[in-house]
Write a protein that holds these residues in place. Structure first.
Motif, short mmCIF file in Angstrom:
data_model
loop_
_atom_site.label_atom_id
_atom_site.label_comp_id
_atom_site.label_asym_id
_atom_site.label_seq_id
_atom_site.Cartn_x
_atom_site.Cartn_y
_atom_site.Cartn_z
N GLU A 29 0.86 -1.19 0.00
CA GLU A 29 0.00 0.00 0.00
C GLU A 29 0.89 1.23 0.00
O GLU A 29 2.00 1.20 0.57
CB GLU A 29 -0.84 0.04 1.29
N ASN A 30 0.41 2.33 -0.59
CA ASN A 30 1.11 3.61 -0.44
C ASN A 30 1.24 3.92 1.05
O ASN A 30 0.43 3.47 1.86
CB ASN A 30 0.33 4.74 -1.10
N VAL A 31 2.27 4.69 1.40
CA VAL A 31 2.51 4.95 2.82
C VAL A 31 2.01 6.35 3.19
O VAL A 31 2.33 7.34 2.50
CB VAL A 31 4.03 4.82 3.12
N ASP A 32 1.22 6.41 4.26
CA ASP A 32 0.72 7.69 4.74
C ASP A 32 1.84 8.37 5.53
O ASP A 32 2.27 7.87 6.57
CB ASP A 32 -0.51 7.42 5.64
N LEU A 33 2.31 9.49 5.01
CA LEU A 33 3.45 10.16 5.66
C LEU A 33 2.97 11.24 6.64
O LEU A 33 3.79 11.96 7.22
CB LEU A 33 4.36 10.79 4.60
N GLY A 34 1.68 11.35 6.82
CA GLY A 34 1.13 12.40 7.71
C GLY A 34 1.03 13.71 6.94
O GLY A 34 1.55 13.84 5.82
N ASN A 35 0.36 14.66 7.52
CA ASN A 35 0.16 15.99 6.89
C ASN A 35 -0.35 15.89 5.46
O ASN A 35 0.01 16.70 4.60
CB ASN A 35 1.47 16.81 6.85
N GLY A 36 -1.14 14.87 5.20
CA GLY A 36 -1.72 14.72 3.85
C GLY A 36 -0.73 14.23 2.80
O GLY A 36 -1.06 14.13 1.63
N LYS A 37 0.51 13.96 3.21
CA LYS A 37 1.50 13.51 2.22
C LYS A 37 1.49 11.98 2.09
O LYS A 37 1.23 11.28 3.07
CB LYS A 37 2.90 13.99 2.63
N VAL A 38 1.81 11.53 0.89
CA VAL A 38 1.77 10.09 0.62
C VAL A 38 3.11 9.64 0.03
O VAL A 38 3.64 10.28 -0.87
CB VAL A 38 0.64 9.77 -0.40
N GLY A 39 3.64 8.56 0.57
CA GLY A 39 4.84 7.94 -0.02
C GLY A 39 4.36 6.95 -1.07
O GLY A 39 3.70 5.95 -0.74
N HIS A 40 4.67 7.23 -2.33
CA HIS A 40 4.12 6.39 -3.40
C HIS A 40 4.90 5.09 -3.54
O HIS A 40 6.13 5.09 -3.55
CB HIS A 40 4.13 7.16 -4.72
#
Ligand SMILES: NC(=O)c1ccc[n+]([C@@H]2O[C@H](COP(=O)([O-])OP(=O)(O)OC[C@H]3O[C@@H](n4cnc5c(N)ncnc54)[C@H](O)[C@@H]3O)[C@@H](O)[C@H]2O)c1
Ligand SMILES: O=C(O)C[C@H](O)C(=O)O
Ligand SMILES: [Mg+2]
Length: 600
Positions: free
Chosen positions: A471-482
Motif C-alpha cells: 500500500e502507499n505509505v501515509d506520511l502524515g500531513n496529507g503527504k503520501v509515499g508512493h
C-alpha cells in the motif's frame, strides 16, 4: 466502462487478423458445460441450448453475462466478509480458490472479472499469493492445468506435445521449478508460476486463453522436504544435472517448435546457471526469452531512468548515477547487463568504462576481482578493489552504502529484510536529494524491506519500488509515499505480444531495449515528480499495447519481422506508430461470449 471497451474493439477491427463469427465447437451437451473454454453456465441462449443438446441440462432462466459477473462479484465480496480477521494465509488462499474455481469452470467470465479488477486480483493470481499457492500446490491440487513433462518422458515428448487439445498455441511459459520467486526449489509445484504469468498474458496482452500453454519441466527436486512429502506430486528424485538436464530441455524445445513453430516461449524461474545457459543456447534457435533476466532488466532500467527524471535531472545524468545492486543472480545480473549497455550508449564510452558506477553485492558481500570462484556471468561486474577507496572484497551492504553513498539501492537478493534499519538510514547520506530504493524480491516476505520501513528510515523524499505490491505509505500531513510495483509484469506481456505479431523468429536485444524505452517514456514529468515511476496496473492493457508496438517496430526496423497471419512484413513496415498500436490492440482478445452456432 464496458461501452468504451466495446467501442474500442469495434473501431480497431480495421486491422484485425482475427476471423469474426461463431467460435468452433465440436462438442455437445455436458461436454460443453464441462469445457471452460466454451462454457457459458446459465448464459447459454435458447438457440444454443436447443442445437447443442443443452436443453434440460441447465436451469431454464437465461442469465446475461453482466448479471453473471455481478453474481460472481457478490459472492466474492461475501467471501471477503466471512474470512475477515482470519490469518493472511487463509484469506489469500480462500480468495485464490474462489477465482481458481471460476477459472476451471468458465474462462470467459473469469478473464472478464480479472481484467476489470486487475489491480485487486493481480496480487491473488500473481505475486504474492501465487508463491503461497506454489508452496501448497500438492495439497491444493484438484485439476491439472497446462502440461507436465518429466524426466520419465524422455524420448516421448514429440508425441506428447500432440496431447494438448489446442491446434494453435501462441504463448508458452515454461519453468523447471528450481527458483520459484525467492522461495527456492519447489519442484513440480512451481507450475502455478507459468499459470499466473499466462493469466497476465490474457489479461494484459489479450492473448486468447485457448492459445496459451503453461508448462512444467519436472526434472526432480533438491528440496528434501518435498521429496519426503507424501502428497508431493512431482518426480521423487534429485534434479537432473549437466547433459542429462539439457537433453530434456532440448527435447521439449524441439517438440514445441515442431508443432507450433511460431509460438513464443518464456523461460521463468530457472535457477541462475540454467537461466543463463538456456538463454544462450536457445535464443538464436527459437523464439524465446528469459523473463527473469531480460524482462526484469527492462522494468528496472525504466525505473532507474524514471528516478533520474524524478530527481529533476536530465536523462543524460543517468551516466553519473552510482547504483548498488544487491543480488548477483539471474535478475541482478540481467539488470546490470542492460543498465551498463544503456550508460555506454548514452555516454559513448565503452561498456568497461560504464561499469565503474555499478557496485554488485552477493551473499558473500561486495563482488571484486579478488573473489575466488566467481560465476562467469558476474565477472564483468566485479570492481577492482585498488580503484575503490576503503572498500574491500566482501564488504557488507552497510559498508558499501556508507562509502559509496549511492543514488540507488536495488535489491534482487531474494532475502527478506536485508535492507535493515541501519542500511536504510545510511541511505539518508546518499549523494542524491531523492535517492531510490528498489526492494524487488518476491514474494512480499522476501522483499529487502517494506515500503513503510523505507519511508520511515530512509526519509520521506525517497523514490520507492517493490516487486510485490505494498500500500502507499501515509506520511502524515496529507503527504503520501508512493509505492511503485517494480515487477516484470509491466514488460513481459508486451514483449510476448509484440514478438508474436511481428512474426520475428528471435527476440533481439534491440526489441528488448525498445520495450524498456517505451515503458521509461510512459510517465509524465508531473507523475515522476510525485515519485510515480510506473503506470497503475489498471492501465496494464494500454501499457502492453504500447510496449508491444515498440517491440514490433523494433523487429521491423531490424528486418526480423516476418508478419503474422494475413499481415505480412511489408504491411507491418508501412504502419505508422499509431497504426501499429492500433494493430496490436485489434489483436487483443477480449472476453465476451461468442456465438457457438451459426444463425439460421
Ligand atoms: N521484481 C521483479 O520483477 C523480479 C524479477 C525477477 C526476480 N525477482 C526476484 O529477485 C530475487 C532473486 O532472483 P534471482 O533469479 O536473481 O535469484 P538467484 O538465486 O539467481 O540470485 C540470488 C542472488 O542473491 C544473492 N544473495 C543471497 N543472499 C544474499 C544476502 N544476504 N545479501 C546479498 N546478496 C544475497 C545470491 O548470492 C545470489 O547472487 C527473487 O526473490 C525473485 O523473486 C524479482
Ligand atoms: O513473478 C514475479 O512476480 C516476478 C519475477 O518473475 C520473479 O521471479 O519474482
Ligand atoms: Mg520470475
Amino acid at each position: 466502462m464496458w461501452k468504451v471497451l466495446r467501442f474500442a474493439a469495434l473501431r480497431s477491427r480495421r486491422f484485425s487478423t482475427a476471423i469474426p463469427g461463431p467460435c468452433m465447437v465440436h462438442k455437445r451437451g455436458t461436454d460443453i458445460l464441462h469445457d471452460p473454454w466454451f462454457n457459458k453456465d446459465t448464459g447459454f441462449p435458447l438457440t444454443e441450448r436447443d442445437r447443442l443438446g443443452l436443453r434440460g441440462l441447465l436451469p431454464p432462466r437465461v442469465i446475461s453475462f453482466e448479471h453473471q459477473y455481478d453474481r460472481f462479484m457478490n459472492s466474492y465480496r461475501s467471501l471477503e466478509k466471512h474470512i475477515r480477521g482470519q490469518s493472511d494465509k487463509v484469506v489469500s488462499l480462500s480468495k485464490w480458490r474462489i477465482l481458481n474455481r471460476l477459472h476451471d469452470r468458465n474462462e470467459t467470465l473469469y478473464y472478464r472479472v480479472l481484467i476489470d479488477n486487475i489491480k485487486e486480483f493481480a496480487p491473488i493470481i500473481y505475486t504474492p499469493t501465487v508463491g503461497l499457492v506454489c508452496q501448497n500446490y500438492s495439497g491444493l491440487f484438484r485439476r491439472p492445468r497446462g502440461m507436465y513433462f518429466s524426466s520419465k518422458d524422455k524420448g516421448e515428448m514429440m508425441s506428447m506435445i500432440y496431447n494438448w487439445p489446442s491446434n494453435q498455441v501462441d504463448m508458452i511459459v515454461l519453468t523447471d521449478g528450481s527458483r520459484i520467486l525467492g522461495l527456492g526449489d519447489l519442484g513440480v509445484q512451481g507450475i502455478a508460476i507459468p499459470i499466473g504469468k499466462l493469466d497476465m498474458y490474457v489479461a494484459a496482452a489479450g492473448i486468447n486463453p485457448q492459445r496459451i500453454l503453461p508448462v512444467m519441466l519436472d526434472v526432480g527436486t533438491n528440496n528434501q522436504k518435498l521429496l519426503e512429502d507424501r502428497l508431493y506430486l512431482g518426480v521423487r528424485q534429485p534434479r537432473l544435472e549437466g547433459e542429462e538436464y539439457l537433453s530434456i530441455v532440448d527435447e521439449f524445445m524441439e517438440a514445441v517448435h515442431a508443432r507450433w513453430p511460431k509460438a513464443v516461449v518464456q523461460f521463468e524461474d530457472f535457477q541462475m546457471k540454467w537461466a543463463f545457459e538456456t538463454l544462450e543456447r536457445y535464443r538464436k534457435r527459437f523464439c524465446m526469452f528469459n523473463d527473469d533476466i531480460q524482462g526484469t532488466a527492462g522494468v528496472a532500467l525504466a525505473g532507474l531512468l524514471g528516478t533520474v527524471r524524478a530527481q529533476g535531472q536530465p536523462l543524460s545524468d543517468f551516466v553519473k548515477q552510482k547504483i548498488v545492486v544487491v543480488g548477483a543472480g539471474s535478475a541482478g545480473l540481467g539488470v546490470l547487463n542492460m543498465a551498463v549497455k544503456a550508460v555506454s550508449r548514452m555516454s559513448g564510452c565503452s561498456e568497461t568504462a560504464a561499469k565503474s558506477q555499478f557496485f554488485l553485492i552477493d551473499k558473500d558481500g561486495l563482488v571484486t576481482t579478488e573473489r575466488r570462484n566467481l560465476d562467469p556471468a558476474a565477472v564483468p561486474f566485479a570492481q577492482n578493489p585498488r580503484e575503490l577507496e576503503g572498500i574491500t572484497e566482501g564488504a557488507s551492504i552497510i559498508e558499501v552504502v556508507k562509502k559509496v553513498k549511492p543514488h540507488v539501492l536495488l535489491g534482487l537478493s531474494g532475502v527478506g529484510g536485508v535492507f535493515n534499519e541501519e542500511v536504510l538510514k545510511a541511505m539518508r547520506e546518499s549523494v542524491s536529494t531523492k535517492p531510490a530504493i528498489f526492494a524487488m524480491s518476491n514474494p512480499t516476505m522476501n522483499a529487502e524491506c517494506t515500503a513503510a520501513e523505507a519511508f520511515s528510515h530512509a526519509g520521506e523524499n525517497i523514490v520507492f519500488g517493490s516487486g510485490s505490491p505494498f500500500e502507499n505509505v501515509d506520511l502524515g500531513n496529507g503527504k503520501v509515499g508512493h509505492v511503485n510495483q517494480a515487477n516484470n509484469l509491466y514488460l513481459f506481456p508486451g514483449i510476448g505480444l509484440g514478438t508474436l505479431l511481428s512474426g520475428a523468429p528471435h527476440i533481439t536485444d534491440g526489441m528488448l531495449q525498445a520495450a524498456a524505452e517505451c515503458l521509461a517514456s510512459y510517465m509524465t514529468e508531473e507523475d515522476l515528480q510525485k515519485g510515480i515511476l510506473y503506470p497503475s496496473i489498471d492501465c496494464i492493457r494500454n501499457v502492453t499495447a504500447e510496449v508491444g508496438a515498440a517491440v514490433l517496430r523494433a523487429a521491423v526496423a531490424e528486418g526480423h519481422a516476418e508478419g503474422h497471419g494475413d499481415v505480412g512484413s511489408r504491411e507491418l513496415a508501412h504502419m505508422s506508430e499509431k497504426d501499429t498500436v492500433e494493430y496490436i490492440r485489434s489483436n487483443m482478445w477480449y472476453p465476451e461470449y461468442c456465438p457457438l452456432v451459426h444463425e439460421k
